[in-house]
Design an enzyme around this catalytic site. Sequence first.
Site, PDB file in Angstrom:
ATOM      1  N   HIS A 106      -9.516 -50.013 -34.067  1.00 17.13           N
ATOM      2  CA  HIS A 106     -10.910 -50.375 -33.805  1.00 17.13           C
ATOM      3  C   HIS A 106     -11.268 -50.136 -32.351  1.00 17.13           C
ATOM      4  CE1 HIS A 106      -8.368 -53.948 -33.430  1.00 17.13           C
ATOM      5  NE2 HIS A 106      -9.147 -54.319 -32.429  1.00 17.13           N
ATOM      6  N   HIS A 108     -13.938 -51.405 -29.347  1.00 14.75           N
ATOM      7  CA  HIS A 108     -14.854 -52.466 -28.925  1.00 14.75           C
ATOM      8  C   HIS A 108     -15.993 -51.848 -28.114  1.00 14.75           C
ATOM      9  CE1 HIS A 108     -11.822 -55.846 -29.418  1.00 14.75           C
ATOM     10  NE2 HIS A 108     -10.986 -54.831 -29.286  1.00 14.75           N
TER      11      HIS A 108
HETATM   12  P1  5GP Z   1      -8.017 -56.592 -30.819  1.00 15.83           P
HETATM   13  O1  5GP Z   1      -7.459 -57.803 -30.188  1.00 15.83           O
HETATM   14  O2  5GP Z   1      -7.163 -56.249 -32.011  1.00 15.83           O
HETATM   15  O3  5GP Z   1      -8.296 -55.444 -29.921  1.00 15.83           O
HETATM   16  O4  5GP Z   1      -9.436 -57.023 -31.359  1.00 15.83           O
HETATM   17  C1  5GP Z   1      -9.652 -57.706 -32.524  1.00 15.83           C
HETATM   18  C2  5GP Z   1     -11.053 -58.256 -32.442  1.00 15.83           C
HETATM   19  O5  5GP Z   1     -11.403 -58.676 -33.738  1.00 15.83           O
HETATM   20  C3  5GP Z   1     -11.178 -59.461 -31.514  1.00 15.83           C
HETATM   21  O6  5GP Z   1     -12.177 -59.193 -30.550  1.00 15.83           O
HETATM   22  C4  5GP Z   1     -11.565 -60.598 -32.453  1.00 15.83           C
HETATM   23  O7  5GP Z   1     -12.513 -61.451 -31.883  1.00 15.83           O
HETATM   24  C5  5GP Z   1     -12.135 -59.861 -33.666  1.00 15.83           C
HETATM   25  N1  5GP Z   1     -11.929 -60.525 -34.925  1.00 15.83           N
HETATM   26  C6  5GP Z   1     -10.809 -61.165 -35.351  1.00 15.83           C
HETATM   27  N2  5GP Z   1     -10.973 -61.634 -36.606  1.00 15.83           N
HETATM   28  C7  5GP Z   1     -12.228 -61.272 -36.987  1.00 15.83           C
HETATM   29  C8  5GP Z   1     -12.989 -61.479 -38.194  1.00 15.83           C
HETATM   30  O8  5GP Z   1     -12.544 -62.081 -39.160  1.00 15.83           O
HETATM   31  N3  5GP Z   1     -14.238 -60.961 -38.225  1.00 15.83           N
HETATM   32  C9  5GP Z   1     -14.778 -60.282 -37.153  1.00 15.83           C
HETATM   33  N4  5GP Z   1     -16.018 -59.821 -37.298  1.00 15.83           N
HETATM   34  N5  5GP Z   1     -14.096 -60.089 -36.001  1.00 15.83           N
HETATM   35  C10 5GP Z   1     -12.842 -60.566 -35.927  1.00 15.83           C
END
Ligand code: 5GP
Length: 143
Positions: A106, A108
Amino acid sequence: MQLTDAYDPQNIFARILRDEMPSIRVYEDEMTLAFMDIMPQTPGHVLVIPRAASTNFLTISPEDAAAVMSTAHKLAPAVQHAMQAPGFMVAQLNGSAAGQTVPHYHMHIIPRHEGLEMLGHGTQMADMDELAEIARRIRAALT
Ligand code: 5GP
């Protein structure tokens, strides 16, 4: 989470893609989906994901990575406009050592304002009504 881990089809974003879990969507096409981050680091924080089952930058195909980039490129000005943000960050984390918490690739998009600090990564749940209103503004800015 290691970079070499097999794809986990039960990860939360895979479940969002299958509509098994709710999300506030702002854009979707054949290859990608974009939705509001539930724990935004700043208001307007959006995530862009591929529909393809890919864990990270090493395992995503160049075609799917390009599709995510193309969607992010389309969305960023809409996010910026909706949030009246003079700047924004585009970020993508790989492996827990880098802070990745969800094992589905993903990107951001995080709006930035001078003097407005970002919250920590995944620390504070958003108000759902506020998130829905921001999503409405982003969708309107896209059209
Ligand atoms: P990472 O840490 O993997 O780069 O980012 C994961 C992102 O997913 C985080 O910013 C977190 O807030 C978001 N996130 C985690 N669980 C969920 C969810 O159930 N729904 C949504 N919409 N975002 C989520």
